[in-house]
Design an enzyme around this catalytic site. Structure first.
Site, short mmCIF file in Angstrom:
data_model
loop_
_atom_site.label_atom_id
_atom_site.label_comp_id
_atom_site.label_asym_id
_atom_site.label_seq_id
_atom_site.Cartn_x
_atom_site.Cartn_y
_atom_site.Cartn_z
N ARG A 87 0.97 -5.13 6.16
CA ARG A 87 0.82 -4.80 7.61
C ARG A 87 1.83 -3.65 7.95
O ARG A 87 3.00 -3.89 7.62
CB ARG A 87 1.22 -6.03 8.33
CG ARG A 87 0.01 -7.20 8.19
CD ARG A 87 -0.02 -8.31 9.15
NE ARG A 87 1.26 -8.84 8.97
CZ ARG A 87 1.91 -9.48 9.99
NH1 ARG A 87 1.45 -9.84 11.15
NH2 ARG A 87 3.16 -9.88 9.78
N SER A 150 8.75 -8.82 0.13
CA SER A 150 8.75 -10.02 -0.09
C SER A 150 8.86 -10.64 -1.50
O SER A 150 8.03 -11.41 -2.27
CB SER A 150 7.33 -10.88 0.38
OG SER A 150 7.07 -10.47 1.78
N ASP A 203 10.90 -11.67 3.36
CA ASP A 203 10.18 -12.26 4.35
C ASP A 203 10.88 -13.31 5.13
O ASP A 203 10.52 -13.77 6.33
CB ASP A 203 8.73 -12.44 3.90
CG ASP A 203 8.62 -13.44 2.70
OD1 ASP A 203 9.81 -13.61 2.18
OD2 ASP A 203 7.63 -13.69 2.32
#
Ligand code: BGC
Length: 465
Positions: A87, A150, A203
């Protein structure tokens, strides 16, 4: 342990079928005594990781030493690279602990996952900026962005860090041991894109910081999603391996990389033959042992192993399988979430999955009940085991538990597996004294990881991180 719980009694089962289910239940249900021993070991491993680099629990310093105040304002950009999606976001902080964000989501292509990852990310950033007319031109200064990454990274500053290993099915060659910010910055340069990565966060660190922007009591951020991991504020005095300057706050957010717990000796987690089979066939055998029992990437596959084990003994589906069921990863973990709460009288949702998705005709009611029990056993074991890391971490900082403490949690397992939250909280409550436990607030930090990277970019810009 016998399956006294009526949820494990299969109406119409043969004695052989019921015996197999009872055996599974005894493998998958965990007593408090067993969980207590795992928590104790987890704590020991945390201490080890705080003292020395390169241990099973890496306890990685994030270089984030501040807390957002909630009064900061402005718009900040971030890239959130997760296990399934990427994203790009523009996050606006309202100065009262609230955020609004605008984002664009891109599915990671197979090519990106195995080869062209950083060029793909750069391309997505370009698309995002271009479509909004934000692409800096000519002499305009580069746009500062935060990057949520992440995967385990040994951080070397607030905006650099080397990749330790890939997890969650990604396997892009040539990245382990290299600075991921450099790799992305080079890809951005190849596109002539004036973007500067000013903050690199895991994350879980992002999730913690986004919770902290709205809630000063936030102490811990957790992901129970495709993978699992947690971050928390630790007193630097407890971080013996830290050689850098002492931060004025006295604190540092640590990225625990807890998914690796028990990976070295497989001695404490409740490994069944179905877990071992998954581990052997995974792209990272003998790694991420805890993650493989808890997170969405793996639970469907554990369930598939159990289904085939039963079918091969002719205790399920009359011994039949299908090309789809024979293929690894063909049971998506979301089927466990829906199957575990299929309350239709004939278990018609499970029937759909068996007959339409797995392409096996004529399932019996007994077959469907067995599928449901498998979904419950695998999912609830995950939820119970998830409490291990939570309890170990919170009791490690029990100095904080005498006042309100918020734990921000995100991820598909936490959000979608039925009763995941309730089982986690109930299990944790058995191991933390009641007067402290009542101070803990477990809350969904939806989409916190990307917002947190933007907040870290803000911290870096405002306070020099
Ligand atoms: C990674 C972590 C990440 C977690 C949750 C794990 O596989 O190693 O860095 O925080 O997944 O996304």
């Amino acid at each position: 342990m016998s399956s006294a719980d009526s949820r494990y009694t299969i109406v119409g089962a043969t004695p052989e079928q019921q015996a197999a289910i009872d055996m599974l239940a005894s493998q998958f249900l965990l007593t408090d005594e067993r969980l207590g021993a795992i928590i104790k070991e987890f704590r020991r491993r945390m201490e080890e990781g705080l003292a020395t680099d390169g241990r099973v629990l890496k306890m990685i310093p994030s270089y984030v030493t501040r807390r957002p105040l909630g009064s900061e304002v402005g718009s900040y950009f971030a890239i959130d690279l997760g296990g399934t999606n990427l994203r790009v976001l523009k996050v606006t902080l309202d100065g009262r602990g609230g955020v609004t964000s605008e984002h664009q989501k891109f599915a990671l292509s197979e090519e990106a996952k195995s080869r062209t990852l950083f060029d793909f990310v750069a391309q997505c950033v370009d698309t995002f900026l271009d479509e909004r007319n934000l692409r800096p031109l000519g002499q305009q200064p580069p746009i500062p962005m935060g990057l949520t990454f992440s995967y385990p990274v040994q951080q070397t500053s607030i905006n650099s860090g080397t990749l330790v290993q890939w997890t969650k099915g990604l396997n892009v060659p040539g990245c382990v041991g290299r600075d991921v910010v450099r790799l992305l910055q080079d890809a951005l340069l190849r596109l002539g894109l004036r973007v500067k990565i000013v903050a690199l966060v895991n994350d879980t660190v992002g999730t913690l910081l986004s919770a902290a922007y709205s809630d000063p009591a936030a102490q811990m951020g957790i992901i129970f999603g495709t993978g699992t991991n947690a971050a928390y504020y630790e007193d630097v005095a407890n971080l013996a391996k830290w050689k850098g300057p002492n931060p004025s706050s006295g604190e540092m957010v640590l990225n625990m990389e807890w998914g690796a717990f028990d990976s070295d000796d497989f001695a404490f987690l409740p490994f069944t033959p179905h877990d071992i089979k998954l581990d052997r066939k995974s792209i990272n055998p003998r790694k991420q042992a805890y993650e493989k029992m808890i997170s969405g990437m793996y639970l469907g596959e554990i369930a598939r192993n159990i289904v085939l084990w039963l079918a091969d003994q002719r205790l399920l589906l009359d011994g039949r399988s299908s090309e789809i069921l024979n293929a690894m990863w063909s049971i998506d973990t979301s089927y466990l979430s829906s199957g575990a709460v299929d309350t239709t009288s004939d278990l018609s949702e499970i029937q759909q999955v068996i007959e339409k998705t797995l392409n096996i005709s004529n399932s019996t009611f007994v077959d469907r009940q067995i599928f449901k029990v498998i979904a419950i056993l695998v999912g609830e074991r995950a939820a119970r085991l998830s409490a291990v890391g939570v309890v170990a971490t919170l009791t490690k900082r029990s100095d904080l538990l005498n006042k309100p403490v918020t734990v921000g949690i995100d991820g598909s397992m936490y959000e979608h597996y039925p009763y995941f939250h309730d089982i986690l909280v109930e299990t944790a409550s058995h191991f933390i004294p009641q007067e402290q436990f009542k101070n803990i607030n477990f809350t969904l930090a939806k989409d916190g990881s990307g917002v947190g990277a933007a907040i870290t970019a803000m911290l870096a810009a405002t306070y020099d991180a």
